[in-house]
Design an enzyme around this catalytic site. Structure first.
Site, PDB file in Angstrom:
ATOM      1  N   CYS A 193       0.802  -1.215   0.000  1.00 37.49           N
ATOM      2  CA  CYS A 193       0.000   0.000   0.000  1.00 37.49           C
ATOM      3  C   CYS A 193       0.839   1.271   0.000  1.00 37.49           C
ATOM      4  O   CYS A 193       0.446   2.271  -0.583  1.00 37.49           O
ATOM      5  CB  CYS A 193      -0.973  -0.009   1.167  1.00 37.49           C
ATOM      6  SG  CYS A 193      -0.186  -0.200   2.746  1.00 37.49           S
ATOM      7  N   HIS A 243      -2.222   0.670   7.116  1.00 34.86           N
ATOM      8  CA  HIS A 243      -2.515   0.956   5.718  1.00 34.86           C
ATOM      9  C   HIS A 243      -2.047   2.374   5.408  1.00 34.86           C
ATOM     10  O   HIS A 243      -1.808   3.171   6.322  1.00 34.86           O
ATOM     11  CB  HIS A 243      -4.030   0.822   5.505  1.00 34.86           C
ATOM     12  CG  HIS A 243      -4.446   0.853   4.066  1.00 34.86           C
ATOM     13  ND1 HIS A 243      -3.864   0.065   3.104  1.00 34.86           N
ATOM     14  CD2 HIS A 243      -5.410   1.568   3.425  1.00 34.86           C
ATOM     15  CE1 HIS A 243      -4.434   0.305   1.936  1.00 34.86           C
ATOM     16  NE2 HIS A 243      -5.383   1.223   2.114  1.00 34.86           N
ATOM     17  N   ASP A 278      -8.207   5.952  -2.283  1.00 39.43           N
ATOM     18  CA  ASP A 278      -7.346   4.842  -1.859  1.00 39.43           C
ATOM     19  C   ASP A 278      -6.874   4.093  -3.099  1.00 39.43           C
ATOM     20  O   ASP A 278      -7.603   3.281  -3.663  1.00 39.43           O
ATOM     21  CB  ASP A 278      -8.107   3.899  -0.924  1.00 39.43           C
ATOM     22  CG  ASP A 278      -7.176   2.873  -0.300  1.00 39.43           C
ATOM     23  OD1 ASP A 278      -6.034   2.732  -0.795  1.00 39.43           O
ATOM     24  OD2 ASP A 278      -7.585   2.210   0.669  1.00 39.43           O
TER      25      ASP A 278
END
Lengths: 650, 306
Positions: A408, A452, A468
């Site tokens: 991520c 994250h 995202d």
């Protein structure tokens, strides 16, 4: 005192040795190794002394040993003050005290020292196993104290008696725990030499820093929602916001201002919840986006992140309200927008070129640029993996156009970079995404592997918009959990795996118990106490009314226990009650009933003293003896006894 | 109401053994409670006469075994002898096969011989050469022992002593009783002229009645309190065992029956307590000879009636 100077018997010595061992063994991981070995050696020596019935070492040697032990502890820590040195010193003293058990006073002193060491364990850990272990040690120590008074009963008998005594003390302990006026801050928070190694997010993000966290199933925080749990894809727990990028590492901007209250245009329905944050040694306090209210002793940074005034070194619990649909930063400070456009001076030419191309084509329309960027990421077919390759100097280009494999932080970094290249303000937000509901107690548990990173882009008129990029390429990460998004065969932390259902179930139950312990025992602070008392009807409790209630309840428990113990004695035989009236009357005449004297013997003696009443006295005694000791006592006999005693007037 | 047959028995014995009402009453109580009696005293104070008279008035067979240091178990239990006419072994019962046994100077014998007697007392049967033979009913042992500090004695261990329900002492008679004894008729002749007052069947009935005497909860509380005191007080080496408590209650029942009551009073317990504690409680301080009455009195005065 004769009792205090009675010599310590062998049996008592064994008891004390067992207690000292039970009290000091749990502290072995806390004190230095040489000390554990020395203490163990002294215990063994003491056992040999007891076994062989050798003489105790002379006093001058004991003085030398005490000095040596103190110096040893001082050399280890350079001080004898503080938590660990203090406990180490106590362990030394306890071990040495065993070598000079001469009289009962020494035995009692040793037992009391053991009680104190039981408390000492809690300075290091306060978990349920520690508490259970402490209860066990408490039992042994209390039994030892009983044995110090009388060593004849068997060990089982002593333990049973000690258990009974502790059970009798339990109601008082609970009352004291619940009602004793509490001071702010946990008792255990004294020294700060803990948290040398806690895992968690840091204030910078470089490739691999979050992937590292994904191997840890330690708990970051627990959340209890007051209403429905929002969908998994909405659970973005905001942590440090990073704008500064040096080509490799993202960092939190140092010069940030703070708001005292949330500056949003509120929209939509709020989400209310209680969050219990595990200590992580940093300042930020995680909150669901976007945080509406602020925890006590915290402020909201200009990038909408609640930060505590002091590093979070103890478990904290705070009530929060989030506005998932609020519009933030519609009129953002120019300085912040400026910061969110800065790129390093060189590197990553291909993505810069693409950004410049979007800018040239779409102009100032940041909504369209954002859409173009999202589209671009989708078309690149990026792969979400825990094991991305190592990237070189132009890491963004290498990721997007080279191996296309990343975690991520790669996705977030590349996305922000591309937007900034196109002139759209953007920044990286780190935090946790998702979490797992524990079906046992309904708490949402967020673990380190839920860490994250995502992005925010500033769109004129809409303010900061959350994007995202991981969700674009690997929607499973957001909608399910992170294990679902990782390609099969990659190493996952045990609990993130979905195929070990029974283990998960077990872990859920354990975690629910631990959480209950944290919430209600360790986290029982003044606020919780106030809540509990007001729910019991005690409005605005202050220490005076709490002390009053505590005293009354303790008195009530004491009375109850006394009544329970005396329940047999309180049930007085009516014949015995009448007999006592009779003997009381005779005692006025100077004829005292000796408590061990049988009724007929007493009657003979009394008759000799008062010959005029001899017949009545013998009659009454005979009636009483038959009523109390005869078979099938007769109700009419009791009435006759009462009448005769009522008429008896010596 | 006191039972006339028991009164008559006591009167008969008291006529022959003068000035010893209490020990005589205790020994009868012991017999009623189905226990065995240990008498510790000097020779010549009337132990044998007491045993003889008891057997006589109760209509029981009587045997006397004089214990010596060279005695063997077979001398007590009996022996099988080869009979040449029938060509088989025949068991010749020993002196123990009787209803009242006087085991005289039991602590003169070796532990081996002692234990043969004590086992028979406990089991009320004798096993010799693989065959078990029941002893007659009722079966009552009166053992006498010399004071243990005398030369040539094997003191009975505590566990064996515990098998005797009561231990009493006769002691010298007081001058008036002694004078009457000296002036009176020949005791042996008097014993020989005695007629039984009851038969063994009546005695077993009386023993059953003894067992049925009521002990109320308050009284059992008292017995327990006495035992508890001996167990926790530092005055004694070891407390009274449950078996001792049972013995105390059994003798107290017999004492109550002798007094004509159907229930036990604390007075009964206190009266028989010296005989119970004499061979069971050993004070810590003075391990030499201790006065049973003083030990019992100290215990009684330390425990209030519940």
């Amino acid at each position: 005192m004769a009792r205090a100077s009675r010599p310590v018997s062998r049996r008592q010595a064994w008891w004390l040795l067992a207690t000292a061992l039970a009290a000091s063994a749990p502290l072995a991981p806390q004190v230095p190794l040489w000390l554990s070995i020395t203490a163990g050696g002294i215990f063994a020596l003491r056992a040999a002394l007891t076994w062989r019935q050798w003489h105790l070492p002379p006093r001058w040697l004991m003085v030398l040993l005490v000095i040596a032990g103190t110096v040893g502890v001082f050399m280890q820590y350079r001080t004898i003050m503080g938590r660990t040195p203090g406990i180490a010193l106590l362990v030394v003293f306890l071990a040495l005290k065993l070598l000079e058990l001469r009289v009962a006073r020494d035995a009692v002193a040793t037992a009391l020292l053991c009680y104190f060491l039981v408390l000492g364990q809690f300075l290091f850990t306060q978990t349920i196993p520690t508490a259970l272990m402490a209860c066990l040690t408490l039992l042994v120590t209390t039994a030892t104290l009983l044995a110090a008074a009388d060593d004849r009963p068997s060990p089982q008998h002593q333990l049973r008696r000690a258990g009974l005594m502790l059970a009798q003390a339990l109601p008082f302990m609970l009352l004291m725990f619940l009602l004793f006026p509490r001071v702010q801050g946990p008792l255990w928070g004294l020294p700060q030499d803990r948290f040398s190694a806690v895992s968690g997010l840091s204030d910078s993000m470089s490739p691999g820093s979050i992937a590292q966290l994904s191997q840890s199933d330690a708990i970051a925080f627990r959340v209890q929602f007051k209403g429905d749990v929002p969908p998994q894809s909405q659970l973005y727990w905001r942590g440090p916001v990073m704008s500064a990028f040096d080509g490799r590492t993202w960092r939190v901007t140092r010069k940030r201002g703070t708001y005292s209250e949330a500056p949003y245009a509120v929209a939509g329905a709020p989400v209310d919840y209680d969050l219990t944050l595990e200590p992580h040694g940093q300042f930020w306090m995680f909150a669901l986006e976007l945080p509406g209210t602020l925890p006590a002793n915290s402020a909201l940074t200009t990038d909408y992140q609640p930060i505590a005034r002091q590093a979070v070194r103890n478990r904290v619990r705070y009530t929060q309200r989030a506005w998932p649909e609020a519009i933030a930063g519609a009129t953002e400070l120019p300085r912040i927008l400026q910061e969110s456009l800065v790129l390093p001076s060189g590197g990553n030419p291909r993505i810069r070129a693409i950004g410049a191309e979007w800018r040239a084509k779409l102009g100032d329309d940041s909504t369209a640029i954002l859409a173009a960027a999202e589209n671009f990421f989708l078309q690149q077919l990026l792969i979400y993996t825990l094991n991305p390759p190592l990237y070189g100097a132009d890491m963004i280009d290498e990721f997007l156009f080279g191996s296309k494999r990343g975690f991520c932080e790669h996705f977030a970094a590349a996305f922000v970079y591309s937007l900034r290249a196109a002139g759209v303000p953007a920044r990286v937000v780190a935090g946790y995404q998702g979490g797992e509901i524990n079906p046992v107690d309904g708490y949402l548990v967020v673990r380190q592997y839920d860490a994250h990173a995502w992005t925010e882009a500033w769109i004129a008129g809409r303010g900061w918009v959350r994007v995202d990029p991981t969700a674009i390429s690997a929607p499973g990460r957001i909608n399910n959990n992170f294990a679902a998004a990782v390609p099969a065969g990659e190493a996952l932390p045990f609990l993130a795996r979905s195929d070990l259902a029974w283990l998960k179930e077990l872990r859920n139950r354990l975690d629910a118990v631990t959480n209950g312990w944290n919430q209600w025992v360790l986290g029982y602070n003044p606020e919780r106490q106030r809540d509990l008392l007001s729910s019991l009807g005690l409005k605005e409790p202050d220490w005076r009314s709490m002390t009053a209630v505590l005293s009354v309840l303790c008195g009530a428990v004491l009375l109850g226990l006394t009544a329970w113990i005396l329940r047999n004695r309180l049930r007085v035989d009516p014949a015995l009650a009448a007999w006592r009236r009779f003997t009381a009357r005779l005692s006025k005449r100077g004829i005292e009933w000796r408590t061990w004297e049988g009724p007929l013997d007493f009657a003979e003696r009394a008759a000799a003293h008062a010959p005029t009443h001899a017949v009545t006295i013998r009659e009454i005694a005979g009636l009483y003896a038959r009523l109390r000791y005869g078979p099938a006592p007769d109700e009419s006999d009791l009435i006759r006894l009462r009448t005769k005693i009522a008429a008896f007037n010596p | 109401m006191r039972l006339p047959e028991l009164e008559a028995i006591l009167a008969d014995i008291n006529r022959i053994i003068l000035g010893k009402e209490r020990p005589i009453r205790l020994s009868l109580a012991c017999l009623l409670a189905r226990g065995h009696l240990l008498i510790e005293d000097l020779p010549g104070v009337g132990k044998t006469t007491l045993a003889h008279v008891l057997a006589r008035v109760l209509g029981l067979d009587f045997q006397r075994i004089q214990f010596t240091s060279d005695m063997l178990p077979a001398d007590i239990l009996g022996i099988s002898i080869f009979d040449r006419d029938s060509g088989a072994f025949h068991f010749h019962p020993g002196p123990i096969f009787t209803q009242v046994v006087l085991a005289d100077e039991i602590n003169r014998a070796t532990p081996k011989a002692q234990s043969a007697l004590l086992e028979a007392m406990e089991e009320r049967q004798v096993t010799a050469e693989g065959k078990t033979r029941a002893l007659p009913q009722p079966f009552f042992v009166i053992a006498t022992q010399n004071p243990t500090h005398q030369i040539g004695t094997f003191p009975l261990p505590e566990s064996q002593l515990d098998r005797f329900l009561l231990k009493i002492e006769l002691g010298y008679p007081d001058p008036a009783a002694e004078r009457e004894l000296l002036a009176g008729a020949d005791r042996q002749q008097m014993v020989a002229n005695l007629n039984p007052r009851i038969d063994p069947k009546n005695l077993i009935e009386l023993q059953d009645r003894t067992r049925a005497v009521h002990a109320s909860a308050a009284l059992i509380d008292y017995v327990q309190a006495l035992a508890a005191h001996t167990r926790t007080s530092p005055k004694w080496q070891a407390g009274l065992s449950p078996r001792a408590c049972l013995a105390l209650l059994a003798v107290a029942r017999a004492w109550a029956l002798l007094d004509g009551r159907d229930h036990v009073l604390p007075e009964d317990v206190q009266s028989v307590l010296p005989g119970i504690v004499a061979h069971r409680l050993r004070p810590l301080e003075d391990t030499a000879r201790t006065d049973a009455d003083a030990v019992a009195a100290a215990l009684i005065e330390a425990v209030p009636l519940p």
